[in-house]
Design an enzyme around this catalytic site. Structure first.
Site, PDB file in Angstrom:
ATOM      1  N   LYS A   1       0.829  -1.211   0.000  1.00 27.78           N
ATOM      2  CA  LYS A   1       0.000   0.000   0.000  1.00 27.78           C
ATOM      3  C   LYS A   1       0.859   1.255   0.000  1.00 27.78           C
ATOM      4  O   LYS A   1       0.457   2.290  -0.489  1.00 27.78           O
ATOM      5  CB  LYS A   1      -0.896  -0.013   1.221  1.00 27.78           C
ATOM      6  CG  LYS A   1      -2.004  -1.055   1.103  1.00 27.78           C
ATOM      7  CD  LYS A   1      -3.332  -0.467   1.509  1.00 27.78           C
ATOM      8  CE  LYS A   1      -4.486  -1.414   1.193  1.00 27.78           C
ATOM      9  NZ  LYS A   1      -4.798  -2.330   2.242  1.00 27.78           N
TER      10      LYS A   1
HETATM   11  N1  GLU Z   1      -8.478  -7.737   3.844  1.00 25.98           N
HETATM   12  C1  GLU Z   1      -7.417  -8.494   3.290  1.00 25.98           C
HETATM   13  C2  GLU Z   1      -6.423  -7.560   2.594  1.00 25.98           C
HETATM   14  O1  GLU Z   1      -6.637  -6.397   2.493  1.00 25.98           O
HETATM   15  C3  GLU Z   1      -7.872  -9.522   2.274  1.00 25.98           C
HETATM   16  C4  GLU Z   1      -8.569 -10.651   2.907  1.00 25.98           C
HETATM   17  C5  GLU Z   1      -9.004 -11.758   1.974  1.00 25.98           C
HETATM   18  O2  GLU Z   1      -9.149 -11.539   0.753  1.00 25.98           O
HETATM   19  O3  GLU Z   1      -9.269 -12.835   2.477  1.00 25.98           O
HETATM   20  O4  GLU Z   1      -5.406  -7.975   2.149  1.00 25.98           O
END
Ligand code: GLU
Length: 276
Positions: free
Chosen positions: A250
């Site tokens: 990010k």
């Molecule tokens: N929230 C997780 C992320 O931002 C992804 C979770 C998932 O796809 O199981 O990487």
């Protein structure tokens, strides 16, 4: 069976090309199968989630031409469901409170640099492992006694790297994963538990996500088994790397989708980068 996919970003920074790839794949697979595409906001870590990042997720995905069912599920609204899952596991006697700091864990492993590492970091040496007694303690780290619950489990993987039936033995759980944290002091619930509870609540039939979560899937399948929830089909896609072969994060703002948009790229250009 209904074909349901989801994209589950955490609003902790801008979406980058890797997120766009994941979202487009999940969307296209749902469309190709007459299914449904869902968006879930994984804002369980309230210390890092920001409303402005959430707003930008909607803007970016709309720009890509994706549409999703509303209302959108947000993990910050889901604590009662996670609490119920923790209660269920606690009443099965498979959780225990842990007071170890990271330093305690490193000290307990004689040679930390040689300590086994699982999807959640160093494999916990079991220092606090004890039978669970009384009501479930709140605002406490709770770990899963993996040796007590591990068994041979399988899931179906359709992604390019591990295609087929994936097996995990009781031994692999004990040695390669260990007693993972399911309840945290700060967040109440860990990512592993929330994702499993939510995928089941939303009837997700196909989980499409990055290869970086492949190893964690073994944890998810075990939790589904313990909680009596169905196991979806998994598709872990390749990671989109930068020009140096490094995984995108990010913080790599240069790869933020918003930046491509600002520089005049079109959604078709983005699809072309992925060969879609
Ligand atoms: N929230 C997780 C992320 O931002 C992804 C979770 C998932 O796809 O199981 O990487």
């Amino acid at each position: 069976m209904a074909f349901v996919t989801r994209f589950a970003p955490s609003p902790t920074g801008p979406l980058h090309l890797g997120h766009a790839y994941s979202a487009i794949l999940a969307y296209d697979m749902a469309r190709a199968n007459g299914g449904t595409f869902l968006l879930r906001i994984e804002d369980i870590d309230q210390s890092r989630a920001r409303p402005e990042w959430e707003a930008q997720i909607y803007t970016d995905l709309q720009w890509l031409g994706l549409t999703w069912e509303t209302p959108v599920m947000r993990q910050s609204d889901r604590m009662p469901a996670y609490d119920a899952a923790l209660d269920q596991l606690w009443s099965m006697g498979v959780l225990y409170p842990c007071t170890c700091t990271r330093r305690d864990i490193e000290a307990a492993i004689s040679a930390p640099q040689e300590g086994a590492v699982g999807p959640d970091g160093l494999i916990y040496p079991g220092t606090c492992r004890a039978p669970a007694l009384g009501p479930r303690p709140k605002n406490q780290i709770l770990r899963l006694n993996i040796a007590a619950v591990a068994k041979l489990l399988t899931f179906t993987e359709t992604g390019p790297a591990h295609h087929g039936t994936i097996l995990t033995s009781a031994e692999a759980y004990a040695q390669g994963i260990g007693d993972i944290v399911l309840a945290r002091r700060d967040m109440g619930c860990s990512y592993h538990l929330s994702v499993v509870v939510d995928d089941a609540a939303q009837g997700v039939s196909h989980v499409i996500r990055g290869e970086d979560l492949f190893e964690a899937t073994r944890i998810h399948v075990l939790l589904q088994n313990l909680l009596g929830l169905p196991t979806p089909i998994y598709h872990h896609h390749r990671l989109i790397r930068d020009d140096y072969g490094k995984r995108l994060a990010k913080r790599d703002d240069a790869r933020a989708l918003a930046k491509y948009r600002a520089e005049g790229a079109t959604p078709a250009d983005i699809r072309r980068i992925f060969g879609l």
